[in-house]
Scaffold this motif. Structure first.
Motif, mmCIF file in Angstrom:
data_model
loop_
_atom_site.group_PDB
_atom_site.id
_atom_site.type_symbol
_atom_site.label_atom_id
_atom_site.label_comp_id
_atom_site.label_asym_id
_atom_site.label_seq_id
_atom_site.Cartn_x
_atom_site.Cartn_y
_atom_site.Cartn_z
ATOM 1 N N THR A 47 0.843 -1.184 0.000
ATOM 2 C CA THR A 47 0.000 0.000 0.000
ATOM 3 C C THR A 47 0.882 1.239 0.000
ATOM 4 O O THR A 47 2.098 1.146 0.201
ATOM 5 C CB THR A 47 -0.954 0.005 1.214
ATOM 6 N N ILE A 48 0.287 2.392 -0.220
ATOM 7 C CA ILE A 48 0.999 3.666 -0.140
ATOM 8 C C ILE A 48 0.648 4.303 1.192
ATOM 9 O O ILE A 48 -0.517 4.336 1.595
ATOM 10 C CB ILE A 48 0.631 4.582 -1.316
ATOM 11 N N MET A 49 1.674 4.833 1.872
ATOM 12 C CA MET A 49 1.489 5.305 3.243
ATOM 13 C C MET A 49 2.219 6.632 3.446
ATOM 14 O O MET A 49 3.344 6.799 2.998
ATOM 15 C CB MET A 49 2.050 4.247 4.188
ATOM 16 N N SER A 50 1.547 7.553 4.106
ATOM 17 C CA SER A 50 2.161 8.787 4.590
ATOM 18 C C SER A 50 2.096 8.726 6.112
ATOM 19 O O SER A 50 1.049 9.012 6.700
ATOM 20 C CB SER A 50 1.418 10.021 4.074
ATOM 21 N N PRO A 51 3.180 8.319 6.757
ATOM 22 C CA PRO A 51 3.163 8.092 8.205
ATOM 23 C C PRO A 51 2.875 9.358 9.004
ATOM 24 O O PRO A 51 3.274 10.451 8.613
ATOM 25 C CB PRO A 51 4.564 7.582 8.518
ATOM 26 N N GLY A 52 2.212 9.170 10.128
ATOM 27 C CA GLY A 52 1.891 10.264 11.026
ATOM 28 C C GLY A 52 2.929 10.420 12.115
ATOM 29 O O GLY A 52 3.965 9.748 12.124
ATOM 30 N N PRO A 53 2.657 11.279 13.101
ATOM 31 C CA PRO A 53 3.622 11.566 14.170
ATOM 32 C C PRO A 53 3.837 10.391 15.130
ATOM 33 O O PRO A 53 4.776 10.424 15.917
ATOM 34 C CB PRO A 53 3.003 12.762 14.904
ATOM 35 N N ASP A 54 2.992 9.365 15.044
ATOM 36 C CA ASP A 54 3.164 8.196 15.913
ATOM 37 C C ASP A 54 4.046 7.133 15.247
ATOM 38 O O ASP A 54 4.116 6.005 15.703
ATOM 39 C CB ASP A 54 1.804 7.603 16.286
ATOM 40 N N SER A 55 4.744 7.509 14.162
ATOM 41 C CA SER A 55 5.585 6.580 13.414
ATOM 42 C C SER A 55 7.051 6.972 13.508
ATOM 43 O O SER A 55 7.385 8.155 13.604
ATOM 44 C CB SER A 55 5.189 6.579 11.937
ATOM 45 N N VAL A 56 7.927 5.965 13.454
ATOM 46 C CA VAL A 56 9.368 6.202 13.418
ATOM 47 C C VAL A 56 9.980 5.319 12.337
ATOM 48 O O VAL A 56 9.432 4.279 11.986
ATOM 49 C CB VAL A 56 10.049 5.909 14.771
ATOM 50 N N VAL A 57 11.120 5.762 11.813
ATOM 51 C CA VAL A 57 11.843 5.005 10.798
ATOM 52 C C VAL A 57 12.980 4.254 11.476
ATOM 53 O O VAL A 57 13.738 4.826 12.251
ATOM 54 C CB VAL A 57 12.429 5.952 9.719
ATOM 55 N N GLU A 58 13.069 2.963 11.193
ATOM 56 C CA GLU A 58 14.227 2.166 11.604
ATOM 57 C C GLU A 58 15.062 1.986 10.341
ATOM 58 O O GLU A 58 14.677 1.236 9.439
ATOM 59 C CB GLU A 58 13.803 0.806 12.153
ATOM 60 N N HIS A 59 16.182 2.710 10.279
ATOM 61 C CA HIS A 59 17.026 2.649 9.093
ATOM 62 C C HIS A 59 17.733 1.305 9.032
ATOM 63 O O HIS A 59 18.166 0.776 10.055
ATOM 64 C CB HIS A 59 18.042 3.791 9.098
ATOM 65 N N ARG A 60 17.855 0.786 7.824
ATOM 66 C CA ARG A 60 18.530 -0.495 7.658
ATOM 67 C C ARG A 60 20.009 -0.277 7.943
ATOM 68 O O ARG A 60 20.567 0.785 7.644
ATOM 69 C CB ARG A 60 18.244 -1.044 6.285
ATOM 70 N N LYS A 61 20.636 -1.269 8.515
ATOM 71 C CA LYS A 61 22.056 -1.194 8.842
ATOM 72 C C LYS A 61 22.879 -1.442 7.593
ATOM 73 O O LYS A 61 22.447 -2.146 6.683
ATOM 74 C CB LYS A 61 22.410 -2.243 9.899
ATOM 75 N N ALA A 62 24.091 -0.898 7.548
ATOM 76 C CA ALA A 62 24.966 -1.095 6.398
ATOM 77 C C ALA A 62 25.245 -2.574 6.163
ATOM 78 O O ALA A 62 25.380 -3.021 5.027
ATOM 79 C CB ALA A 62 26.276 -0.343 6.614
ATOM 80 N N SER A 63 25.277 -3.379 7.218
ATOM 81 C CA SER A 63 25.521 -4.816 7.075
ATOM 82 C C SER A 63 24.339 -5.544 6.454
ATOM 83 O O SER A 63 24.468 -6.655 5.977
ATOM 84 C CB SER A 63 25.858 -5.436 8.427
ATOM 85 N N ASP A 64 23.152 -4.892 6.420
ATOM 86 C CA ASP A 64 21.953 -5.495 5.838
ATOM 87 C C ASP A 64 21.920 -5.340 4.328
ATOM 88 O O ASP A 64 21.125 -5.983 3.662
ATOM 89 C CB ASP A 64 20.684 -4.860 6.415
ATOM 90 N N THR A 65 22.763 -4.493 3.768
ATOM 91 C CA THR A 65 22.752 -4.283 2.331
ATOM 92 C C THR A 65 23.615 -5.341 1.659
ATOM 93 O O THR A 65 24.665 -5.723 2.160
ATOM 94 C CB THR A 65 23.294 -2.886 1.961
ATOM 95 N N VAL A 66 23.146 -5.823 0.534
ATOM 96 C CA VAL A 66 23.899 -6.853 -0.187
ATOM 97 C C VAL A 66 24.049 -6.439 -1.621
ATOM 98 O O VAL A 66 23.227 -5.858 -2.214
ATOM 99 C CB VAL A 66 23.181 -8.218 -0.104
#
Length: 66
Positions: A47-66
């Protein structure tokens, strides 16, 4: 809020006893990493989402990239 493909969005439950909702960002539709985002839920729904103020981003770690 800024996110990249592969990051996770955590939408915190706003009611006592309601669990957080976690989705994966699969596409950034806004400029420079801003919303809206195309996201995928654990059950595969997209789905398409525009997160509100009750949302946070967990950035992917550099070790997670392949």
């Amino acid at each position: 809020m800024q996110a990249s493909k592969g990051d996770r969005l955590v939408v915190h439950g706003r009611v006592v006893g309601k669990q957080d909702h976690v989705v994966e960002v699969i596409e950034v539709l806004g400029p420079n990493g801003t919303p809206p985002y195309r996201v995928r839920t654990e059950n595969g729904h997209e789905t398409i989402m525009s997160p509100g103020p009750d949302s946070v981003v967990e950035h992917r770690k550099a070790s997670d990239t392949v």
